[in-house]
Design a protein around this motif. Structure first.
Motif, mmCIF file in Angstrom:
data_model
loop_
_atom_site.group_PDB
_atom_site.id
_atom_site.type_symbol
_atom_site.label_atom_id
_atom_site.label_comp_id
_atom_site.label_asym_id
_atom_site.label_seq_id
_atom_site.Cartn_x
_atom_site.Cartn_y
_atom_site.Cartn_z
ATOM 1 N N ALA A 1 82.964 -23.747 99.564
ATOM 2 C CA ALA A 1 83.410 -25.135 99.528
ATOM 3 C C ALA A 1 83.480 -25.607 98.082
ATOM 4 C CB ALA A 1 82.456 -26.023 100.317
ATOM 5 N N ALA A 2 84.451 -26.470 97.806
ATOM 6 C CA ALA A 2 84.592 -27.003 96.455
ATOM 7 C C ALA A 2 83.667 -28.179 96.200
ATOM 8 C CB ALA A 2 86.041 -27.426 96.213
ATOM 9 N N GLY A 3 83.182 -28.805 97.263
ATOM 10 C CA GLY A 3 82.280 -29.936 97.094
ATOM 11 C C GLY A 3 82.048 -30.651 98.404
ATOM 12 N N ALA A 4 81.205 -31.690 98.333
ATOM 13 C CA ALA A 4 80.889 -32.525 99.489
ATOM 14 C C ALA A 4 81.107 -33.982 99.101
ATOM 15 C CB ALA A 4 79.445 -32.308 99.938
ATOM 16 N N ILE A 5 81.583 -34.769 100.041
ATOM 17 C CA ILE A 5 81.880 -36.168 99.769
ATOM 18 C C ILE A 5 80.613 -36.988 99.610
ATOM 19 C CG2 ILE A 5 82.914 -38.258 100.723
ATOM 20 C CD1 ILE A 5 84.953 -36.439 102.139
ATOM 21 N N SER A 6 79.657 -36.778 100.507
ATOM 22 C CA SER A 6 78.495 -37.654 100.583
ATOM 23 C C SER A 6 77.281 -37.034 99.918
ATOM 24 C CB SER A 6 78.168 -37.973 102.050
ATOM 25 O OG SER A 6 77.049 -38.834 102.130
ATOM 26 N N LEU A 7 76.601 -37.826 99.102
ATOM 27 C CA LEU A 7 75.356 -37.395 98.480
ATOM 28 C C LEU A 7 74.155 -38.014 99.177
ATOM 29 C CD1 LEU A 7 73.977 -35.901 96.085
ATOM 30 C CD2 LEU A 7 74.140 -38.032 94.817
ATOM 31 N N ARG B 1 71.909 -27.155 97.121
ATOM 32 C CA ARG B 1 72.808 -27.244 95.975
ATOM 33 C C ARG B 1 72.681 -28.629 95.367
ATOM 34 N NH1 ARG B 1 78.060 -24.129 98.562
ATOM 35 N NH2 ARG B 1 77.749 -25.618 100.251
ATOM 36 N N GLU B 2 72.748 -28.686 94.053
ATOM 37 C CA GLU B 2 72.608 -29.953 93.355
ATOM 38 C C GLU B 2 73.964 -30.637 93.231
ATOM 39 O OE1 GLU B 2 69.833 -31.402 92.539
ATOM 40 O OE2 GLU B 2 68.656 -29.714 93.300
ATOM 41 N N GLY B 3 73.997 -31.927 93.463
ATOM 42 C CA GLY B 3 75.218 -32.693 93.294
ATOM 43 C C GLY B 3 76.207 -32.443 94.421
ATOM 44 N N THR B 4 77.412 -32.970 94.240
ATOM 45 C CA THR B 4 78.419 -32.874 95.290
ATOM 46 C C THR B 4 79.615 -32.023 94.904
ATOM 47 O OG1 THR B 4 79.434 -34.921 94.491
ATOM 48 C CG2 THR B 4 77.831 -35.116 96.283
ATOM 49 N N LEU B 5 79.659 -31.513 93.680
ATOM 50 C CA LEU B 5 80.708 -30.590 93.271
ATOM 51 C C LEU B 5 80.093 -29.213 93.121
ATOM 52 C CD1 LEU B 5 82.644 -32.706 90.617
ATOM 53 C CD2 LEU B 5 83.097 -32.478 93.074
ATOM 54 N N PHE B 6 80.635 -28.234 93.828
ATOM 55 C CA PHE B 6 80.046 -26.906 93.871
ATOM 56 C C PHE B 6 80.878 -25.932 93.056
ATOM 57 C CE2 PHE B 6 79.320 -28.331 98.493
ATOM 58 C CZ PHE B 6 78.287 -29.172 98.113
ATOM 59 N N GLU B 7 80.197 -24.989 92.460
ATOM 60 C CA GLU B 7 80.881 -23.888 91.806
ATOM 61 C C GLU B 7 80.949 -22.720 92.781
ATOM 62 O OE1 GLU B 7 82.309 -24.419 89.011
ATOM 63 O OE2 GLU B 7 81.394 -26.406 88.897
#
Length: 339
Positions: free
Chosen positions: A253-259, A115-121
């Motif tokens: 998940a709505a996102g991840a903290i660490s990139l 997944r790209e980035g740390t905010l997920f759809e």
């Protein structure tokens, strides 16, 4: 010759030279898949584990005993170069004559792109490559017929994808062991590879694999029951390692903290995650044992979200046949408790 599956020439030569009743020397990279191999070998032999529990698979320095195990190996099971980029050359140097099974290359394996980035759809489930094998194809080849044959800063280090800061980890997320459907497919492949190397114990290998698949099917039902009351709840993970588990159990998940695996998230990244927590009503932020708990505290500052700990490697569990189901069960319990 494909490094993912045993070549026909290797199978023929190994079957011809393996001494009567001699159990192959087997080496596995990380504890979760080591557990699957140990389940198939139960009652016959014990595989060696390369990456010590709690250490980073992405960057690892072999201990002398681990290097010796590779040198002596007849078979090496490992996830993929994306997870352990140092291991391919190491196998070539230390275990060049050993057979290899690369789990990400096994037919029927579900594969998901990074997944790209740390905010997920929110994503649709069940449409990834190989996902047609999700449940029913765990027995796709009917292998019972025997016809187919030290502490690190970061746990995985895969947050940076191709194009981010010059890190190239390929296109596929290698955390595929967090799908129990993949675990079931891999049990078949493990039994086939071991039986080719050790035909006299084929009945035991395939029997253990069949029982292991039954156990995983029951575990999926159990985990569904644990997660049913909280399914749909919003949560943030520390790094993007869990989409196979999410896909298997209809979570998002709505996102991840660490990139980045090399640095802590920037203040702007933390602010971005905090905004997502507020916008989507996220109720749970999950850390991992090897990560700095202070970063999670920064994300949570000013909120009333719950916290929990996810461990995708089962770092605090005893390596062996019971680790894999216990790790998946612990993930579900930790997530349900946090939500």
């Amino acid at each position: 010759m494909s490094r993912s599956l045993l070549s026909l020439s290797f199978v023929v030569s190994l079957a011809a030279t393996t001494a009567s009743a001699e159990v192959p020397k087997v080496v596995v990279d990380i504890a979760p898949v080591h557990s699957l191999v140990a389940r198939v070998m139960e009652g016959v032999g014990t595989p060696s584990l390369i990456v010590a529990p709690g250490a980073s698979p992405h960057e690892y320095s072999l201990r002398p005993s681990e290097a010796k195990a590779l040198q002596d190996a007849d078979l090496v099971f490992w996830v993929s170069p994306e997870l352990t980029p140092w291991l391919a050359d190491t196998i070539g140097t230390l275990a060049g004559e050993a057979g290899e099974v690369v789990f990400m290359d096994v037919d029927g394996t579900q594969k998901l792109p990074f997944r790209e980035g740390t905010l997920f759809e929110a994503h649709a489930h069940g449409h990834a490559e190989g996902d047609d094998a999700h449940h029913d194809d765990a027995d796709h080849a009917n292998h019972d017929d025997h016809d187919d044959h030290d502490e690190h800063e970061d746990e995985h280090g895969h947050e940076e994808h191709a194009g981010h800061d010059g890190h190239d980890h390929g296109e596929e997320d290698p955390h595929a062991w967090l799908s129990p459907a993949n675990g079931a497919v891999w049990l078949n492949e493990i039994a086939a590879a071991l039986s080719a190397a050790d035909p006299e114990n084929a009945n035991a290998y395939f029997g253990n694999a069949a029982k292991g698949r039954e156990e995983l099917a029951a575990l999926e039902t159990e985990i569904d029951g644990v997660l049913d009351p909280v399914r749909g709840g919003g949560f943030i993970v520390f790094h993007d390692a869990y989409q196979y588990f999410e896909d298997a159990f209809d979570l998002s998940a709505a996102g991840a903290i660490s990139l980045s695996d090399a640095t802590d998230p920037s203040p702007s990244r933390i602010a971005e995650i905090q905004a997502r927590v507020a916008e989507q009503g996220v109720s749970c932020v999950l850390s991992e044992p090897q990560f700095n708990a202070g970063i999670v505290a920064s994300v949570m500052r000013g909120t009333e979200v719950n916290t929990g700990v996810l461990d995708p490697l089962g770092s605090d569990l005893e390596p062996g046949p019971a680790l894999y189901p216990a790790m998946l069960r612990n993930l579900a319990t930790a997530l349900a408790d946090c939500l």
